[in-house]
Write a protein that holds these residues in place. Sequence first.
Motif, PDB file in Angstrom:
ATOM      1  N   ILE A 217      35.265  35.296  36.778  1.00  0.00           N
ATOM      2  CA  ILE A 217      36.302  35.261  35.736  1.00  0.00           C
ATOM      3  C   ILE A 217      35.646  35.379  34.364  1.00  0.00           C
ATOM      4  N   GLY A 218      34.544  34.652  34.179  1.00  0.00           N
ATOM      5  CA  GLY A 218      33.857  34.712  32.897  1.00  0.00           C
ATOM      6  C   GLY A 218      33.339  36.099  32.580  1.00  0.00           C
ATOM      7  N   ARG A 219      32.798  36.765  33.569  1.00  0.00           N
ATOM      8  CA  ARG A 219      32.238  38.096  33.335  1.00  0.00           C
ATOM      9  C   ARG A 219      33.325  39.093  32.950  1.00  0.00           C
TER      10      ARG A 219
ATOM     11  N   GLY B 107      42.011  44.196  34.240  1.00  0.00           N
ATOM     12  CA  GLY B 107      42.485  44.365  35.614  1.00  0.00           C
ATOM     13  C   GLY B 107      41.567  45.260  36.422  1.00  0.00           C
ATOM     14  N   PHE B 108      41.096  46.352  35.781  1.00  0.00           N
ATOM     15  CA  PHE B 108      40.153  47.227  36.481  1.00  0.00           C
ATOM     16  C   PHE B 108      38.860  46.488  36.807  1.00  0.00           C
ATOM     17  N   PHE B 109      38.347  45.719  35.834  1.00  0.00           N
ATOM     18  CA  PHE B 109      37.128  44.943  36.091  1.00  0.00           C
ATOM     19  C   PHE B 109      37.335  43.974  37.251  1.00  0.00           C
ATOM     20  N   GLY B 110      38.536  43.389  37.337  1.00  0.00           N
ATOM     21  CA  GLY B 110      38.810  42.472  38.446  1.00  0.00           C
ATOM     22  C   GLY B 110      38.760  43.176  39.784  1.00  0.00           C
ATOM     23  N   MET B 111      39.419  44.341  39.897  1.00  0.00           N
ATOM     24  CA  MET B 111      39.415  45.089  41.159  1.00  0.00           C
ATOM     25  C   MET B 111      38.005  45.595  41.491  1.00  0.00           C
ATOM     26  N   LEU B 112      37.287  46.064  40.458  1.00  0.00           N
ATOM     27  CA  LEU B 112      35.937  46.554  40.691  1.00  0.00           C
ATOM     28  C   LEU B 112      35.022  45.423  41.162  1.00  0.00           C
TER      29      LEU B 112
ATOM     30  N   MET C 219      41.653  37.170  41.158  1.00  0.00           N
ATOM     31  CA  MET C 219      42.432  36.412  40.171  1.00  0.00           C
ATOM     32  C   MET C 219      42.503  37.182  38.862  1.00  0.00           C
ATOM     33  N   LEU C 220      41.375  37.760  38.473  1.00  0.00           N
ATOM     34  CA  LEU C 220      41.336  38.517  37.234  1.00  0.00           C
ATOM     35  C   LEU C 220      42.242  39.746  37.315  1.00  0.00           C
TER      36      LEU C 220
END
Length: 895
Positions: free
Chosen positions: A35-37, A271-276, A163-164
């Motif tokens: 989450i932090g990243r 959202g993209f960072f979360g899926m990636l 979650m992100l």
Amino acid sequence: MIKGLQRLLLVQDSEAGKVSYFLVFFLLVSAGMAIGRGTADALFLKRLGIEYLPLMYMGQSFVLAMVSLAYAAFADRIVAERFFRIIFLLLLLLVFSSWLIMTMTASSLAYPFYYLVYEIASEVLLVHTALYINQNMTTLQAKRLTPLLFGGAQAGTIVGGLMLAFVAPVTGPKNLLLAWCLLLIASTVLLFGWHSKQGPSRYYRAPSRSRQYIRECAAQITQGIRYTWSSALLRASSAALFFMVVAFYVLSYSVNRVYVQTFPTEAELAGFFGMLTAATSALALLMQLFVTNRVIDKFGVRRVNLLFPLTTVAALGGLAGSFTLPFALLGSLNKDALMPAFRNPVRTLFANVIPGYMQGRARAISVAVVLPAAMFVGGLMLWIMQQLENPVYFLLPGMLSALLYLFFNTRMNHAYASTLISTLKERLFLPKDRMYAGLSGSGKTVSDEISRGIHHEDPDVAVAFSRLLVESFPQDAAVPIIARAGTADTATADRLLKLLSSTDLTTQQDRLHELMSKGDAHFQATIIRLMTDQNMRTNSADVGNLLESSNPRLCATGIHAALGHANIADIRRSIEKWTNLLAGDINECHAAFDIMTDVEQLDDENRAMLEAAYREAFARLLMPGEQNRTRTLRAISRWQAIPGLDLRETLVTAMDDSDPDLREAAAACIHHLDTTNRTNLFLQAAGDSHPRVRKAAVTAAGKAWENYEEAALELLQGNRGNPRAQRVLLESLFGSAIPPSEFGKIAVSRADEAQRLQQAVHTLNNTTAADSDARSITAIALQERLEQTIQLALLALEPMHEPGLIQTISAGFASQDERHIANASEALTTLDCDYASALLDKVLQKTPHKHATGHGQPFNGSKDVLEWCARQTDEWLNECASHALQQLYPEGSRG
């Protein structure tokens, strides 16, 4: 099902609870870090812009250096779980403060601050996680379980990424900082709960405390830097880390630049960072659970160490050819999946081979010095070159860095084995006969180098170097060893001073008196004994005080001192005290045992009286009571002969005991037995599993037989004893006057036996017969006996050839590597002993599908093999075969 899953994941039953805890703990921590990243990257890149990212790399380098130096100062002084609690508390305060600033103000400074909080925390937590694993697991456990534990971390990263991906578009990225705070609290609670039940980290060893805390912390950092510079592995590792970081940040900047161009808003980017993150972490998790440990096991740590550098070169090359989203995704796959799956576990295993007392500092120094320097260089390069439109200008330097990273990883591979060996030698064994042969002829430089080793903080290492200095440079030993004794605890100081019994201490009398005033009675007795043996005579009053001491050890020391005086009254009183000690309790008798060799100084009458007193004490203390028997037998071993004392039953019982100390003491008394009992007990002791027992047996046999070499050769020619005993006999004859041809005959005999054993193994494994556990165990025992006999045949050839040749050939056969076996067999055919070489070659080159040749066909089925085994002198093979015969052939079996 659970048992099957444990076997699949290489988890032993006793480790299930610990592994479960670590998996959940790393899952919680990694979910928060994911989450932090994602939030740090999305908020910074969209609120400030990617053009400021190189400046953040440079600023991050300075902050990371300061934080890591502070960590290095305390890393090895505080147990890992306590340090985790401190880190979590600080991180909780910083993350919550970042959320408050973002929510309540419009300041843009919150975003670079929060970015720095995440980046610094991620580096420190990565280093400290490895130290935490090391403090709770052995090296073998870590090698087997580290990929699984990192898999738990990847599972947490997947959870945080999902979650992100699903929550950030709804609540906004900044509100997910509160979720990270909750995960930090949960991690702290879990950590506290586990260690409140299990206790502190098992393998943590607290250093000594001091009032000069700041100075010691600075010393911790200095020692870490010096060790890093002196270690070939850490030098190569530091260079590899430097170029890896430069290449990594070039790759990170490149893929982020593509993503910023592709996704217009911070919510879409988050959202993209979360899926990636979820996708790459899922792939990394699968690899860590089912691939990483098996790949490491199959190809070895050093080969796998080259994988990530090669894929990094390929990823940067792909982006240089096409600066587009597909190649950016491949770059993210490399740094976010392959790096945690292969690079991080392998680097942890590399770090595990350095000494445990230096691991925390060495890891922290790399983060405090090397990583910031690399980040600054990478950031400066990107800041300058990002003004150019074509990304090739910064991708090509990144590729060059990746190639240099690959080069220094090969240097790490070269240094890995030597560092592992040197660490093992430091912690377990210092083979002076091979490492320091002929040091006595060396100059002062070598003497000074050994003297520095005496001041090592580990007491066992200090004692080992002290022993080496006494044996190699006795004229230089007294001063540094007495100085080290002054800083050591009483037990270590006592061990150190006993090493000086054969050196000249006349110039050190004042220092010895100073040390004596600081020790206990045992330590004082050691010093007084040293001074007495060095003719530093004390006056009669001092001797009288010692004789009247209520401490048995001091009284015995007084007796020893009195015998060196001309005062007849002191001598008479000492004999009276001596007799009283032998008639006293256990402690008094043991004190008298320390001076038993002084009996030789007495006249015939007093000697006979004291010998009788010693016999009575020996008989009394050899009654049941393991510790008493051990110390008593050690005392008995120091006498050449004890008339009237029957030790046979005592020694036979002691040699069957599970305590190696008792068996060693019994083996050292073999020379007190008659010839028949002595031979049987000697062979049993020479074949013992403990090396000290075997060494004691050979020493005692040398006292017992007038011509030990002839007796040992006769036992070998008669094939007496188990393979281990025969190996001991062979090695004890190396360097003797026995003709090389005798060793050649032994080699021929053992090679012949090896071929016959192979025929037995082949027959037993390939004959259809009723199976049983006893038959299977006999087959295993036969295979072990075959391998041991081959090694014996090779060992017997050693005195006939140049030093090191046979050891090399033997190691080749023992490696189980087909290439090494082929080379060893080729070398074997060049030896002079043609018959032995030919026989061994036939045995070693035999494939399971070919039948052994030579000697005709000696066995007609499994029963014939078992009956042959039951007739052998090897007790274990005999017992296994006899039991199998009773099970499979109860009628007419021979036991």
